[in-house]
Design an enzyme around this catalytic site. Structure first.
Site, PDB file in Angstrom:
ATOM      1  N   LYS A  16       0.867  -1.311   0.076  1.00  8.51           N
ATOM      2  CA  LYS A  16       0.067  -0.087   0.022  1.00  8.51           C
ATOM      3  C   LYS A  16       0.937   1.219  -0.153  1.00  8.51           C
ATOM      4  CE  LYS A  16      -3.842  -2.580   2.359  1.00  8.51           C
ATOM      5  NZ  LYS A  16      -4.615  -2.489   3.462  1.00  8.51           N
ATOM      6  N   TYR A  56     -12.391  -2.689  -3.227  1.00  2.00           N
ATOM      7  CA  TYR A  56     -12.662  -2.824  -1.773  1.00  2.00           C
ATOM      8  C   TYR A  56     -14.494  -2.756  -1.936  1.00  2.00           C
ATOM      9  CZ  TYR A  56      -7.946  -2.364   0.087  1.00  2.00           C
ATOM     10  OH  TYR A  56      -6.915  -2.651   0.682  1.00  2.00           O
ATOM     11  N   ASN A 119      -1.746  -0.176   7.075  1.00  2.00           N
ATOM     12  CA  ASN A 119      -1.215  -1.430   7.382  1.00  2.00           C
ATOM     13  C   ASN A 119      -0.318  -1.942   6.365  1.00  2.00           C
ATOM     14  OD1 ASN A 119      -3.310  -2.001   5.958  1.00  2.00           O
ATOM     15  ND2 ASN A 119      -4.563  -3.436   7.416  1.00  2.00           N
ATOM     16  N   HIS A 122      -1.583  -5.470   1.314  1.00  2.00           N
ATOM     17  CA  HIS A 122      -2.809  -6.281   1.193  1.00  2.00           C
ATOM     18  C   HIS A 122      -2.465  -7.581   0.717  1.00  2.00           C
ATOM     19  CE1 HIS A 122      -6.691  -7.579  -0.500  1.00  2.00           C
ATOM     20  NE2 HIS A 122      -5.941  -7.800  -1.574  1.00  2.00           N
ATOM     21  N   GLU A 133      -8.904 -10.576  -8.072  1.00  2.00           N
ATOM     22  CA  GLU A 133      -7.964  -9.439  -7.886  1.00  2.00           C
ATOM     23  C   GLU A 133      -6.832  -9.481  -8.663  1.00  2.00           C
ATOM     24  OE1 GLU A 133      -7.005  -9.611  -3.769  1.00  2.00           O
ATOM     25  OE2 GLU A 133      -9.365  -9.348  -3.068  1.00  2.00           O
TER      26      GLU A 133
HETATM   27  P1  RTP Z   1      -6.575  -6.474   3.181  1.00  2.00           P
HETATM   28  O1  RTP Z   1      -7.796  -6.448   2.319  1.00  2.00           O
HETATM   29  O2  RTP Z   1      -6.083  -4.881   2.977  1.00  2.00           O
HETATM   30  O3  RTP Z   1      -5.508  -7.514   3.177  1.00  2.00           O
HETATM   31  O4  RTP Z   1      -6.994  -6.241   4.846  1.00  2.00           O
HETATM   32  P2  RTP Z   1      -7.633  -7.173   5.575  1.00  2.00           P
HETATM   33  O5  RTP Z   1      -8.470  -8.304   4.788  1.00  2.00           O
HETATM   34  O6  RTP Z   1      -6.805  -7.721   6.589  1.00  2.00           O
HETATM   35  O7  RTP Z   1      -8.971  -6.242   5.928  1.00  2.00           O
HETATM   36  P3  RTP Z   1     -10.331  -5.952   5.490  1.00  2.00           P
HETATM   37  O8  RTP Z   1     -11.165  -6.249   6.763  1.00  2.00           O
HETATM   38  O9  RTP Z   1     -10.652  -6.749   4.192  1.00  2.00           O
HETATM   39  O10 RTP Z   1     -10.421  -4.313   5.463  1.00  2.00           O
HETATM   40  C1  RTP Z   1      -9.674  -3.898   4.127  1.00  2.00           C
HETATM   41  C2  RTP Z   1      -8.585  -2.692   4.604  1.00  2.00           C
HETATM   42  O11 RTP Z   1      -9.379  -1.415   4.948  1.00  2.00           O
HETATM   43  C3  RTP Z   1      -8.822  -0.941   6.063  1.00  2.00           C
HETATM   44  N1  RTP Z   1      -9.599  -0.810   7.291  1.00  2.00           N
HETATM   45  N2  RTP Z   1      -9.741   0.086   7.973  1.00  2.00           N
HETATM   46  N3  RTP Z   1     -10.375   2.074   9.935  1.00  2.00           N
HETATM   47  C4  RTP Z   1     -10.838   0.939  10.083  1.00  2.00           C
HETATM   48  O12 RTP Z   1     -11.521   0.328  10.766  1.00  2.00           O
HETATM   49  C5  RTP Z   1     -10.457  -0.057   9.052  1.00  2.00           C
HETATM   50  N4  RTP Z   1     -10.867  -1.501   8.909  1.00  2.00           N
HETATM   51  C6  RTP Z   1     -10.152  -1.826   7.664  1.00  2.00           C
HETATM   52  C7  RTP Z   1      -7.533  -1.647   6.341  1.00  2.00           C
HETATM   53  O13 RTP Z   1      -6.578  -0.993   5.362  1.00  2.00           O
HETATM   54  C8  RTP Z   1      -7.607  -3.095   5.947  1.00  2.00           C
HETATM   55  O14 RTP Z   1      -6.522  -3.572   5.469  1.00  2.00           O
END
Ligand code: RTP
Length: 155
Positions: A16, A56, A119, A122, A133
């Site tokens: 990212k 997303y 973070n 991804h 994707e």
């Molecule tokens: P990613 O898709 O980026 O690998 O992350 P992930 O599966 O671990 O998490 P996901 O729940 O799919 O969320 C995607 C990305 O959204 C951002 N996020 N921000 N501010 C918040 O509460 C929040 N929650 C999620 C993060 O960048 C997350 O990786």
């Protein structure tokens, strides 16, 4: 949970904008290389807003969605397609929990990040999403079909 690693899969892994800005590109790529996965696609890319929204789309009703889109489009990302046995679940383990404060030391987020909203990386959450994707982020001809001489030592 337990990783059932039996089939060759592909995962879409993306560094990212914070990972690029902080100079963590080599460090992050290195972890996937050292693990034993095969790099099939790689590019530095300024993501347009519509692509970030499509990527997303499952999160579009979340309160953090607008901020997430702004973050992902705020600077170049590094798009990667990684291949290997069980790569989808394994990459998620290497990456660590979504909230870096909960990510174990030794994981990318556990070692290198602090905030959920920054973070650094991804990883696809299922083999189907890996395919979806990679097709979304790469054009035809951008992926390389090649085999590593090390493959017999890895699988
Ligand atoms: P990613 O898709 O980026 O690998 O992350 P992930 O599966 O671990 O998490 P996901 O729940 O799919 O969320 C995607 C990305 O959204 C951002 N996020 N921000 N501010 C918040 O509460 C929040 N929650 C999620 C993060 O960048 C997350 O990786």
């Amino acid at each position: 949970g337990r990783i059932v690693a039996s089939s060759v899969e592909q995962s879409y892994i993306m560094i990212k904008p914070d990972g690029v800005q902080r100079g963590l590109v080599g460090e992050i790529i290195s972890r996937f290389e050292k693990k034993g996965f095969l790099l099939k696609g790689l590019k530095l890319f300024q993501c347009p807003k519509d692509l970030a929204q499509e990527h997303y789309k499952d999160l579009k009703d979340k309160p953090f969605f607008p901020g997430l889109i702004e973050y992902i489009t705020s600077g170049p990302v590094v798009c990667m397609a990684w291949e290997g046995v069980g790569v989808v679940a394994s990459a998620r383990k290497l990456i660590g929990a979504t909230n870096p404060l909960q990510a174990e030391p030794g994981t990318i987020r556990g070692d290198l990040a602090v905030q959920t909203g920054r973070n650094v990386v991804h990883g696809s959450d299922s083999p189907d999403n890996g395919k979806r994707e990679i097709a979304l982020w790469f054009k035809e001809g951008e992926l390389c079909e090649w085999e590593s001489v090390l493959t017999p030592w890895l699988i």
